[in-house]
Design an enzyme around this catalytic site. Structure first.
Site, PDB file in Angstrom:
ATOM      1  CG  ASP A   1      45.129  42.979  40.826  1.00 60.34           C
ATOM      2  OD1 ASP A   1      44.158  43.100  40.054  1.00 60.34           O
ATOM      3  OD2 ASP A   1      45.502  43.877  41.610  1.00 60.34           O
TER       4      ASP A   1
ATOM      5  CG  HIS B   1      45.919  38.867  44.291  1.00 60.12           C
ATOM      6  ND1 HIS B   1      45.242  39.412  45.369  1.00 60.12           N
ATOM      7  CD2 HIS B   1      46.791  39.824  43.867  1.00 60.12           C
ATOM      8  CE1 HIS B   1      45.694  40.643  45.590  1.00 60.12           C
ATOM      9  NE2 HIS B   1      46.633  40.910  44.699  1.00 60.12           N
TER      10      HIS B   1
END
Length: 289
Positions: free
Chosen positions: A100, A246
């Protein structure tokens, strides 16, 4: 004789005072100039960081994740099985790495380098604001064989906004940016912080999106040592796992430990017989509308 000696001492003292005063003035001016220059430099650097790397609109992961989740992800999966995906099939040793908050020029290319080294596909949920700023990395995602999903434009807390119009604007704006870069509209969406409620899921379904959550959260945004991040995966891995990581961070964030953890996670799981797949491969769903 005494008069001459007195005059000589008077002149010498006067000259000494002038020298000391001049030295103090120069020294004071030097300090003032150094201070101003340093302050200006720090301000310029900070402004550049903020301009290139906007912070998450809904707040940092560490602060926002502490809030109570509005609806448990497992409940949403049960209510909307055709739209909301939490975990893949458990009858095969297939798993999905997902990332993400990218693209982030500081870390994303290194993440992609590691994935390429081990021939591993992944799924990247990107922010529209960062995609618009770094279209070259978006193109590399696709060129390297990865799936790309929508993660809103500015990363708001959609539940706090409590507004279907905000959701539609954030999602559509990112969709348009990705379409301009890739030539298609993604069908994959992940909510910031994993925060959703019924009406938001229903709206995303009406917009022809598949909502992708996760079953294994590495919490890598806490920036723990690589060994800790790796253990969070290796100690909890399961068939059908959707792993949350991430590749992007706020201006003050660092994903170096995530990159190093991948070098431990991937070869270990490959040796255990796990196969890495993208989200569309795992669920046999289209990656675009």
């Amino acid at each position: 004789m005494q008069t001459q000696l007195f005059k000589w001492l008077l002149v010498t003292g006067f000259l000494l005072c002038l020298h000391v005063t001049d030295s103090l003035t120069v020294h004071a001016n030097d300090e003032r100039l150094v201070f101003v220059t340093q302050d200006k430099t720090e301000t310029v650097v900070q402004n550049n960081q903020e301009e290139d790397l906007p912070d998450l609109d809904g707040g940092s992961e560490s602060s926002t994740r502490e809030l109570q989740q509005p609806v448990d992800l497992r409940i949403l999966q049960q209510r909307y099985p055709d739209v909301f995906f939490l975990r893949g099939p458990t009858d095969q040793k297939r798993i999905a790495l997902t990332f993400d908050d990218g693209p982030d020029p500081r870390f994303t290319n290194e993440v992609l380098d590691v994935l390429k080294q081990y021939n591993v596909p992944a799924t990247f949920f990107v922010l529209g604001s960062k995609a618009a700023a770094h279209p070259d990395i978006i193109k590399r995602y696709e060129a390297d064989g990865h799936a790309i999903g929508n993660h809103t434009y500015y990363h708001p807390n959609l539940v706090e906004e409590s507004d279907l119009e905000t959701l539609e604007q954030e999602v559509t704006r990112t969709e348009d940016v990705l379409n301009d870069i890739l030539g298609y509209r993604t069908s994959l969406f992940r909510p910031p912080y994993g925060f959703l409620y019924n009406e938001l899921v229903e709206k995303l379904g009406d917009m022809n999106y598949f909502v992708i959550a996760w079953s294994l959260d590495t919490l890598d945004w806490q920036e723990d040592p690589p060994e800790v991040i790796a253990s969070s995966v290796l100690d909890n891995i399961h068939p059908g796992a959707i792993i949350l990581m991430h590749d992007g961070a706020e201006s003050s964030g660092d994903r170096t430990n995530t990159i190093e953890a991948l070098r431990q996670i991937i070869p270990t799981l490959q040796e255990q017989g796990y196969k890495f797949v993208t989200i569309p491969e795992m669920f046999n769903i289209p990656d675009r509308k």
